[in-house]
Write a protein that holds these residues in place. Sequence first.
Motif, PDB file in Angstrom:
ATOM      1  N   TYR A 189      -5.828   6.535  -1.971  1.00 47.00           N
ATOM      2  CA  TYR A 189      -6.310   7.490  -0.964  1.00 47.00           C
ATOM      3  C   TYR A 189      -7.154   6.725   0.070  1.00 47.00           C
ATOM      4  N   GLY A 190      -6.739   6.790   1.357  1.00 47.00           N
ATOM      5  CA  GLY A 190      -7.468   6.106   2.436  1.00 47.00           C
ATOM      6  C   GLY A 190      -7.199   4.622   2.510  1.00 47.00           C
ATOM      7  N   ALA A 191      -6.185   4.104   1.775  1.00 45.75           N
ATOM      8  CA  ALA A 191      -5.940   2.654   1.745  1.00 45.75           C
ATOM      9  C   ALA A 191      -5.477   2.118   3.094  1.00 45.75           C
ATOM     10  N   ALA A 192      -4.971   2.993   3.977  1.00 41.92           N
ATOM     11  CA  ALA A 192      -4.505   2.528   5.294  1.00 41.92           C
ATOM     12  C   ALA A 192      -5.160   3.335   6.402  1.00 41.92           C
ATOM     13  N   VAL A 233      -2.234  10.893   2.575  1.00 39.78           N
ATOM     14  CA  VAL A 233      -2.977  10.243   1.489  1.00 39.78           C
ATOM     15  C   VAL A 233      -3.410   8.839   1.903  1.00 39.78           C
ATOM     16  N   LEU A 234      -2.490   8.071   2.481  1.00 39.94           N
ATOM     17  CA  LEU A 234      -2.804   6.694   2.882  1.00 39.94           C
ATOM     18  C   LEU A 234      -3.902   6.646   3.945  1.00 39.94           C
ATOM     19  N   ARG A 235      -3.908   7.644   4.836  1.00 43.93           N
ATOM     20  CA  ARG A 235      -4.912   7.642   5.916  1.00 43.93           C
ATOM     21  C   ARG A 235      -6.194   8.396   5.526  1.00 43.93           C
ATOM     22  N   GLY A 236      -6.238   8.914   4.290  1.00 41.93           N
ATOM     23  CA  GLY A 236      -7.461   9.577   3.821  1.00 41.93           C
ATOM     24  C   GLY A 236      -7.716  10.900   4.501  1.00 41.93           C
ATOM     25  N   SER A 237      -6.641  11.616   4.831  1.00 45.16           N
ATOM     26  CA  SER A 237      -6.798  12.916   5.513  1.00 45.16           C
ATOM     27  C   SER A 237      -7.532  13.908   4.609  1.00 45.16           C
ATOM     28  N   GLN A 238      -8.384  14.710   5.230  1.00 48.25           N
ATOM     29  CA  GLN A 238      -9.183  15.673   4.459  1.00 48.25           C
ATOM     30  C   GLN A 238      -8.666  17.097   4.688  1.00 48.25           C
ATOM     31  N   ALA A 257      -6.366  20.630   3.470  1.00 45.56           N
ATOM     32  CA  ALA A 257      -6.344  21.488   2.276  1.00 45.56           C
ATOM     33  C   ALA A 257      -5.247  21.071   1.305  1.00 45.56           C
ATOM     34  N   GLN A 258      -4.066  20.699   1.828  1.00 46.67           N
ATOM     35  CA  GLN A 258      -2.949  20.339   0.946  1.00 46.67           C
ATOM     36  C   GLN A 258      -3.304  19.142   0.067  1.00 46.67           C
ATOM     37  N   VAL A 259      -3.988  18.156   0.665  1.00 44.51           N
ATOM     38  CA  VAL A 259      -4.385  16.962  -0.104  1.00 44.51           C
ATOM     39  C   VAL A 259      -5.386  17.349  -1.182  1.00 44.51           C
ATOM     40  N   PHE A 260      -6.403  18.108  -0.814  1.00 51.77           N
ATOM     41  CA  PHE A 260      -7.466  18.450  -1.768  1.00 51.77           C
ATOM     42  C   PHE A 260      -6.981  19.426  -2.836  1.00 51.77           C
ATOM     43  N   ASP A 261      -6.076  20.353  -2.468  1.00 47.68           N
ATOM     44  CA  ASP A 261      -5.567  21.307  -3.445  1.00 47.68           C
ATOM     45  C   ASP A 261      -4.849  20.594  -4.600  1.00 47.68           C
ATOM     46  N   LYS A 262      -4.204  19.483  -4.289  1.00 47.64           N
ATOM     47  CA  LYS A 262      -3.471  18.748  -5.321  1.00 47.64           C
ATOM     48  C   LYS A 262      -4.297  17.620  -5.958  1.00 47.64           C
ATOM     49  N   GLY A 263      -5.540  17.477  -5.477  1.00 47.94           N
ATOM     50  CA  GLY A 263      -6.421  16.462  -6.068  1.00 47.94           C
ATOM     51  C   GLY A 263      -6.059  15.049  -5.696  1.00 47.94           C
ATOM     52  N   TYR A 264      -5.317  14.873  -4.601  1.00 49.51           N
ATOM     53  CA  TYR A 264      -4.857  13.531  -4.229  1.00 49.51           C
ATOM     54  C   TYR A 264      -5.980  12.650  -3.673  1.00 49.51           C
ATOM     55  N   GLN A 265      -7.131  13.271  -3.344  1.00 45.91           N
ATOM     56  CA  GLN A 265      -8.234  12.453  -2.842  1.00 45.91           C
ATOM     57  C   GLN A 265      -8.817  11.566  -3.945  1.00 45.91           C
ATOM     58  N   LYS A 266      -8.395  11.812  -5.182  1.00 47.49           N
ATOM     59  CA  LYS A 266      -8.940  11.050  -6.313  1.00 47.49           C
ATOM     60  C   LYS A 266      -8.096   9.831  -6.680  1.00 47.49           C
ATOM     61  N   ILE A 267      -6.884   9.728  -6.111  1.00 52.58           N
ATOM     62  CA  ILE A 267      -6.034   8.593  -6.515  1.00 52.58           C
ATOM     63  C   ILE A 267      -6.477   7.324  -5.802  1.00 52.58           C
ATOM     64  N   LYS A 268      -6.123   6.192  -6.359  1.00 53.81           N
ATOM     65  CA  LYS A 268      -6.649   4.895  -5.926  1.00 53.81           C
ATOM     66  C   LYS A 268      -6.260   4.528  -4.494  1.00 53.81           C
ATOM     67  N   LYS A 293       0.834  -1.208   0.000  1.00 50.47           N
ATOM     68  CA  LYS A 293       0.000   0.000   0.000  1.00 50.47           C
ATOM     69  C   LYS A 293       0.871   1.262   0.000  1.00 50.47           C
ATOM     70  N   VAL A 294       1.924   1.246   0.833  1.00 49.76           N
ATOM     71  CA  VAL A 294       2.817   2.411   0.915  1.00 49.76           C
ATOM     72  C   VAL A 294       3.526   2.630  -0.415  1.00 49.76           C
ATOM     73  N   CYS A 295       4.091   1.555  -0.980  1.00 46.02           N
ATOM     74  CA  CYS A 295       4.812   1.675  -2.255  1.00 46.02           C
ATOM     75  C   CYS A 295       3.885   2.136  -3.373  1.00 46.02           C
ATOM     76  N   SER A 296       2.660   1.622  -3.362  1.00 42.04           N
ATOM     77  CA  SER A 296       1.684   2.021  -4.384  1.00 42.04           C
ATOM     78  C   SER A 296       1.361   3.510  -4.261  1.00 42.04           C
ATOM     79  N   ALA A 297       1.206   3.999  -3.013  1.00 41.19           N
ATOM     80  CA  ALA A 297       0.917   5.422  -2.807  1.00 41.19           C
ATOM     81  C   ALA A 297       2.070   6.290  -3.305  1.00 41.19           C
ATOM     82  N   VAL A 298       3.312   5.891  -2.990  1.00 46.16           N
ATOM     83  CA  VAL A 298       4.490   6.646  -3.450  1.00 46.16           C
ATOM     84  C   VAL A 298       4.507   6.702  -4.971  1.00 46.16           C
ATOM     85  N   ALA A 299       4.202   5.557  -5.618  1.00 50.81           N
ATOM     86  CA  ALA A 299       4.206   5.494  -7.079  1.00 50.81           C
ATOM     87  C   ALA A 299       3.120   6.383  -7.673  1.00 50.81           C
ATOM     88  N   ARG A 300       1.906   6.338  -7.102  1.00 48.13           N
ATOM     89  CA  ARG A 300       0.789   7.123  -7.645  1.00 48.13           C
ATOM     90  C   ARG A 300       0.958   8.622  -7.379  1.00 48.13           C
TER      91      ARG A 300
END
Length: 696
Positions: free
Chosen positions: A449-452, A429-434, A436-447, A409-416
């Motif tokens: 997001y929230g995997a851990a 990203v892994l913990r699905g934090s909500q 501003a920095q995450v949302f500003d970069k659109g990271y909530q849309k990657i696969k 999961k960690v390696c996949s997040a680093v790659a994405r």
Amino acid sequence: METIAQPTIFELLKKQFGYDSFLPNQEEIINNVLDQNDTIAIMPTGGGKSLCFQLPALALEGTTIVISPLIALMKDQVDALKANGIPAQFFNSSQPYGEQQQVLRELQSGNLKLIYVAPESLPQLNFILKIIKIGLFAVDEAHCISSWGHDFRPAYTQLKRLKEQFPNVPLIALTATADRATREDIALQLAIPNAKIFIASFDRPNLYLDVRPGQNRNKQIFDFLKNHRDESGIIYCLSRKGTEKLAATLTAKGYKAEAYHAGLTSEERTQIQENFTNDVSPIIVATIAFGMGIDKSNVRWVIHYNMPKNIDGYYQEIGRSGRDGMPAHTILFHSFGDIVMLRKFAEGADNEAYQLAKLERMQQYAEALSCRRKVLLGYFGEHISEDCGNCDICKAPPNYFDGTLIAQKVCSAVARLQEEEALGMVLDVLRGSQNAQVFDKGYQKIKTYGAAKDVPWRDLQHYVIQLLNQGVLEVYFHENGRLVLTPQAKRVLFEGKKVRLANFVQEIETVKIERAPRKRAELFDKLRALRLKLAQEINKPAFVVFSDATLEDMEHKKPRTREDFAEVSGVGTAKLEKYADDFLKVINRHLDGLENELPTHEKSFKMFTEENLLPSEIAERRGILEDSVYGHLLKMHEAGATIDLYQLISSEEIQQIKDAKIKLENPDALKPYFEYFEERLPYWKIKMALYLEMQS
């Protein structure tokens, strides 16, 4: 006219340096230099960097110019070269004017094969360099040229002119510690963009890596030293005051120790270095200012009283032990207080964020739950799959669980995240934090997001650090600390490689595993005593005669003839001529049993009376405690031997002990006297004074 064949590099290696084979990478580096190519060589301390320019210097026409920041080391290296019959000199600000002029005359005449010069002194040679034949430029400790390096030295930035002035002269840059950013900067700053880079393994398998919590450091050190009493070692402290306090404590306990720091005068520092090099003071308690200029191969241990500020410096400092390839022990103490102090040191620096990131990586090493060697090598970009078996974690591993899914999961997040984000964002990203920095970069849309999100933030942070320590991930400090995948990560993601992670606990129990001290053979002690005698005669450090490793090989091979002696590792043509007869005499006398096998106290007495040696010299030669020698002399006097004990102890000391006898409740035991004099009078003096009183 007949052409004289040039000696091969193997012939030069044996004839001038006494070795039969090269260390890893040496042959390839030397051949690259001889092909007139610019070269960058990253080799660990003890890996044989110096030979990579010293041997080409002999094969190339002209003089090799060695730029080195280490004034103390220049003299030692030149002494060692001269001992091997190689014409060499050094030029720096420590020399008197007349000596400098003599060196310049030798350089101008073309008689030198190598000249060592400090970067600050190089401009003074410029007028001669333009008119002589230069075979090679060698820039030692090349990390000093980079602001990313841990020992940045402004004078090094002027060295770019070498390529501008002498574009056809090959240049080799050498260092023991350079991460990716520093390597790139070295090539840029020295104007050698096409240099071939050789990176030798950073692994020093003979070093035992031991990390301990910082409680009761002094007690832990004294417990360690009980089994390492006759060995040379360095203890590094963060402060000058700390070095002086610990050195005084060691001295009070009967150890020969000296403090070394930048607050001492140049003369004091030079004397302390010489005392250490010549084994007069086997223990040095120092700030990090000590060690770079010391070419001493038989340092058997290094202790860090405080945690260093980065892994680069730590690796270089532990690398000062075991340079002869024999086992050495390293101990690192760490505490939260050390981290607080080091963070304060970094505050306000131009590269504060970079320094703090390096400090954080150092802290992660100290708190690692996986093989220490994996962490060290991974930091320098060298990734191994097997545990080393020679560190405290390998000797006493924690409880592990199958962490493969978390690792994937960690390696996949680093790659994405395109390997563009630092640790904090990867965790968010892994913990699905909500945030501003995450949302500003659109990271909530990657696969991923929230995997851990089911893993607590602190536990997940520790698992990612373990993946860094295991070499699955790497940090690019010079690029905002972004996480990148290593070849190991690809195996985790695509080849089903299993990953073990340790359960996170606040305190890890430290298990003391120590190397047993080497049991010295009598022949080795005799060879060591002869080496010391010969070194003192020429006023040079002992290693200039032979290293401990060469004496070990001598002891193992037991040569009887000059032909046999030539086969000992480290014996070249010059040293064969200088020293063969002396060492063969000792070896043959030992093997033929020509020395009478006397009882131990009679041996000490014979050396005291017939060879006129001091008790301290007898102890050094025989490899025993000085107290034991005095005991031997007292025993011989009791047996009726003629010996004046009053030359060993003053009448004032005898009177002091007489006076104490009246005051003590138990005057028949020695310990009450020892405590009464606050450990200032050794046991042997107390025993001798009481004996002489009985005789009177």
